[in-house]
Scaffold this motif. Structure first.
Motif, short mmCIF file in Angstrom:
data_model
loop_
_atom_site.label_atom_id
_atom_site.label_comp_id
_atom_site.label_asym_id
_atom_site.label_seq_id
_atom_site.Cartn_x
_atom_site.Cartn_y
_atom_site.Cartn_z
N GLY A 186 0.81 -1.21 0.00
CA GLY A 186 0.00 0.00 0.00
C GLY A 186 0.84 1.26 0.00
N ARG A 187 0.26 2.31 0.50
CA ARG A 187 0.87 3.61 0.47
C ARG A 187 1.49 3.95 1.81
N PHE A 188 2.78 4.35 1.79
CA PHE A 188 3.49 4.64 3.02
C PHE A 188 4.08 6.02 2.87
N SER A 189 3.70 6.93 3.69
CA SER A 189 4.09 8.32 3.48
C SER A 189 4.57 8.97 4.77
N LEU A 190 5.76 9.51 4.75
CA LEU A 190 6.29 10.21 5.91
C LEU A 190 6.62 11.62 5.50
N SER A 191 6.28 12.59 6.33
CA SER A 191 6.73 13.94 5.99
C SER A 191 6.96 14.72 7.25
N GLY A 192 7.82 15.71 7.16
CA GLY A 192 8.11 16.46 8.37
C GLY A 192 8.91 17.70 8.12
N SER A 193 9.01 18.52 9.15
CA SER A 193 9.87 19.69 9.05
C SER A 193 10.47 19.95 10.41
N ILE A 194 11.76 20.30 10.42
CA ILE A 194 12.38 20.70 11.67
C ILE A 194 13.31 21.87 11.44
N ARG A 195 13.57 22.58 12.50
CA ARG A 195 14.39 23.79 12.43
C ARG A 195 15.34 23.76 13.62
N LYS A 234 10.04 7.73 16.15
CA LYS A 234 8.94 7.88 17.10
C LYS A 234 7.61 7.47 16.48
N THR A 235 7.45 7.78 15.18
CA THR A 235 6.19 7.37 14.57
C THR A 235 6.12 5.85 14.48
N LYS A 236 7.27 5.23 14.22
CA LYS A 236 7.29 3.77 14.17
C LYS A 236 6.93 3.18 15.53
N GLU A 237 7.52 3.80 16.58
CA GLU A 237 7.22 3.37 17.95
C GLU A 237 5.73 3.43 18.21
N MET A 238 5.13 4.50 17.74
CA MET A 238 3.69 4.68 17.97
C MET A 238 2.91 3.58 17.29
N VAL A 239 3.27 3.24 16.06
CA VAL A 239 2.56 2.18 15.35
C VAL A 239 2.67 0.88 16.13
N CYS A 240 3.88 0.59 16.61
CA CYS A 240 4.07 -0.66 17.35
C CYS A 240 3.40 -0.63 18.71
N THR A 241 3.11 0.56 19.21
CA THR A 241 2.35 0.65 20.45
C THR A 241 0.87 0.38 20.18
N LEU A 242 0.39 0.87 19.04
CA LEU A 242 -1.01 0.66 18.71
C LEU A 242 -1.29 -0.81 18.46
N ARG A 243 -0.39 -1.46 17.75
CA ARG A 243 -0.59 -2.87 17.45
C ARG A 243 0.77 -3.55 17.51
N PRO A 244 1.12 -4.09 18.68
CA PRO A 244 2.44 -4.69 18.83
C PRO A 244 2.61 -5.88 17.89
N PRO A 245 3.80 -6.00 17.33
CA PRO A 245 4.06 -7.17 16.50
C PRO A 245 3.99 -8.41 17.38
N SER A 246 3.19 -9.36 16.99
CA SER A 246 3.05 -10.54 17.85
C SER A 246 3.90 -11.67 17.32
N TYR B 254 0.40 -6.73 7.20
CA TYR B 254 0.53 -5.30 6.95
C TYR B 254 1.46 -4.65 7.96
N LEU B 255 1.34 -5.04 9.21
CA LEU B 255 2.23 -4.48 10.22
C LEU B 255 3.67 -4.82 9.89
N THR B 256 3.89 -6.06 9.46
CA THR B 256 5.24 -6.44 9.07
C THR B 256 5.74 -5.59 7.91
N SER B 257 4.87 -5.34 6.93
CA SER B 257 5.35 -4.56 5.79
C SER B 257 5.64 -3.12 6.21
N LEU B 258 4.91 -2.62 7.20
CA LEU B 258 5.20 -1.27 7.71
C LEU B 258 6.58 -1.26 8.34
N GLN B 259 6.86 -2.31 9.11
CA GLN B 259 8.17 -2.36 9.75
C GLN B 259 9.28 -2.45 8.72
#
Lengths: 256, 306
Positions: A186-195, A234-246, B254-259
């Protein structure tokens, strides 16, 4: 104004331009502040004389015209726009040439521009800009990105100090976005800005360009790493907090 | 730099409302109340703000699938378009209740039992209930803080075999840590079409993941994925188990592909934007200006950097 900056921190970076123009129309009395404080992706024009592109920003703008670092002319032409002094212009030309090579080494493509102007205290200000389109239809070498943009703005204030040294105050802004898109994930999109800011004192023996260049290089690398590890991390951490890899997924079989 | 004089014509009310709505609708997960505060300060007109909020909040709440507590402590209700009976009434099929909510305040103000017309037929309900039970188990296991619900979104009055109907599984997990400057949400919607003539179930999933980190910066993740699968039309319990296995399988994949996408970042994807170091693997030689003219000529000759 604080509320406006708050909004900019929350709105998705890809909407930064729309958000800024919305704020400018709601708060016309704050337009100067907004334009100087809000990060926005860089625009580009083509220099008629050299055929090369240059980047537009507040630092090469006068009224509605922009000065090209290649020909030193305003586009569209202006009667009496501000120009750097001949000496500073020499430094500006060299900076543009050298920075273009730096840009090529790190970015393998993209566009860069450097603008300089004298300030009131006997020093000067230099603005180094880079714009890179990393998508596969742009300058993305390896074709990973459906869409990818990196915009860097480095503003350095240079003040001469006592004998032989100068103080350099760098403010760097990086805006980036990247999107990958394929059937399986699918679609994976990251964007950001820092100063960030950095202040250093150097001897002027090696020349201003060398000192400024080193600072910018260090800052860009730091910011690239920071974005990659800390921010995206940090965003990756958040994803893994929402649904931990089992580790163990039990598939239940029908009882029949 | 010349001071910019505003040449923009004064905005009319309609434009201001549209702008306000835009900011509200584009708030990241869990942040609409903060955005609301800020946009009110910028707009400086409570009447216009209220008009915009009335239109924007319902759309935001449904698209983010927010979860509201039902008064009386009986549980939660998910606000989704699948469960919408009217703009302020949302069905909770599990408890057969209808929650009446205030979108702008994001609270459930009262609750009433659902009428028979609002609920699916006993035939469909058997399937819905069995699937709901399986999904609850899955969500409990896979999501630390996930909320789920199963709705009938088509053919709810089907009395028995011979006709098609459709269920929707909605899973919503959100994590709000404003003190850590980080918010995120996972939303999946799985549509299951029960095709009676083919005796097959067509499953279509849409997953959306978002995260926002904004400590001294502003970074957002936006990811989405769609997938399809199918299985046999079986008894309610067996269908439920098959469907749940499908969902579990695809979501885990899907979670794996995100990782994998994340682990590709530093060395692969990011490189298309900016390398960590030049090809020479050394820092740029700023001090050596002679080398520059040389490098420039070599660069042109060898066509490096094209």
């Amino acid at each position: 104004m604080e509320a406006a900056m708050g909004l900019m921190r929350r709105i998705h970076p890809k909407h930064a331009e729309t958000a800024l123009s919305a704020l400018l129309s709601l708060l016309p009395e704050h337009s100067t502040d907004l334009l100087s404080q809000v990060d926005q992706p860089l625009q580009v024009l083509c220099d008629i004389d050299s055929g090369k592109e240059f980047i537009l920003c507040e630092y090469n703008r006068d009224a509605d015209s922009y000065r090209s670092p290649w020909s030193n002319k305003y586009h569209p032409p202006l009667e009496d726009g501000p120009y750097p002094s001949p000496e500073l212009r020499k430094l500006e030309i060299e900076a543009n040439d050298v920075f273009a090579i730096y840009r090529d080494q790190y970015y393998e493509g993209g566009i860069s521009s450097v603008y300089m102007w004298e300030d009131e205290n006997g020093g000067f200000v230099a603005c180094f800009l880079i714009k890179k389109d990393g998508s596969k239809s742009g300058h993305g070498r390896r074709g990973y990105l459906q869409e990818g943009a990196w915009d860097a703005i480095h503003v350095i204030e240079v003040e001469p100090e006592e004998e032989g040294t100068a103080r350099y105050c760098l403010t760097s802004t990086i805006m980036l976005s990247l999107t990958t898109d394929d059937k399986s994930s699918g679609r994976f999109s990251l964007s950001g800005s820092i100063r960030r800011q950095m202040n250093m004192d150097f001897s002027v023996a090696d020349g201003h360009l060398c000192n400024m260049g080193r600072m910018i290089e260090e800052m860009e690398s730091k910011l690239r790493n920071s974005l990659d590890q800390v921010y995206f991390g940090k965003t990756k951490e958040m994803v893994c907090t929402l649904r931990p890899p089992s580790e163990v997924i039990q598939m239940r079989l029908p009882d029949s | 730099m010349a001071d910019e004089e505003s040449q923009e014509p004064e905005l009319n009310d309609k434009q201001k409302i549209e702008i306000t709505k835009w900011f509200l609708l584009n708030s990241p997960a869990g942040e609409i109340q903060y955005v609301a505060k800020d946009i009110q300060a910028v707009l400086k007109d409570d009447n216009l703000y209220n008009l915009a909020a009335l239109e924007a909040f319902p759309l935001y709440n449904k698209s983010h699938m927010i979860c509201l507590e039902i008064p009386g402590g009986v549980g939660d209700v998910l606000i989704t378009s699948s469960g919408e009976l009217s703009e302020t009434e949302y069905l909770d099929p599990r408890t057969a209740q209808v929650a009446i909510i205030d979108h702008v305040k994001q609270v459930c103000t009262e609750v009433r039992p659902a009428t028979d017309e609002e609920l699916p037929s006993p035939y469909v309900e058997e399937f819905r209930c069995a699937l709901d039970a399986e999904i609850i188990k899955y969500v409990d296991e896979a999501y630390p803080k996930g909320i789920c619900s199963v709705y009938c979104i088509g053919g709810k009055d089907v009395e028995g075999p011979g006709f098609d109907f459709e269920l929707a599984v909605v899973i919503s997990a959100a994590r709000h840590s404003p003190q850590n400057f980080c918010n995120g949400s996972w939303r999946s919607v799985w549509n299951v079409e029960f095709k009676d003539d083919l005796q097959m179930l067509e499953v279509r999933g849409k997953l959306q993941v978002g995260a926002h980190y904004f400590e001294e910066g502003n970074v957002q993740l936006d990811a989405s994925h769609e997938c399809k699968d199918s299985t046999f039309f079986q008894s309610p319990e067996d269908s439920a188990i098959s469907i749940c296995n499908i969902i579990r399988h695809h979501e885990t994949e899907y979670l794996t592909s995100l990782q994998v996408s994340y682990s590709n970042l530093p060395d692969t994807t990011f490189k298309d934007l900016r390398r960590k170091l030049p090809v020479t693997r050394t820092l740029f030689p700023w001090h050596n200006t002679m080398q520059f003219s040389l490098t420039r000529d070599i660069t042109k000759e060898l066509g490096i950097g094209k």
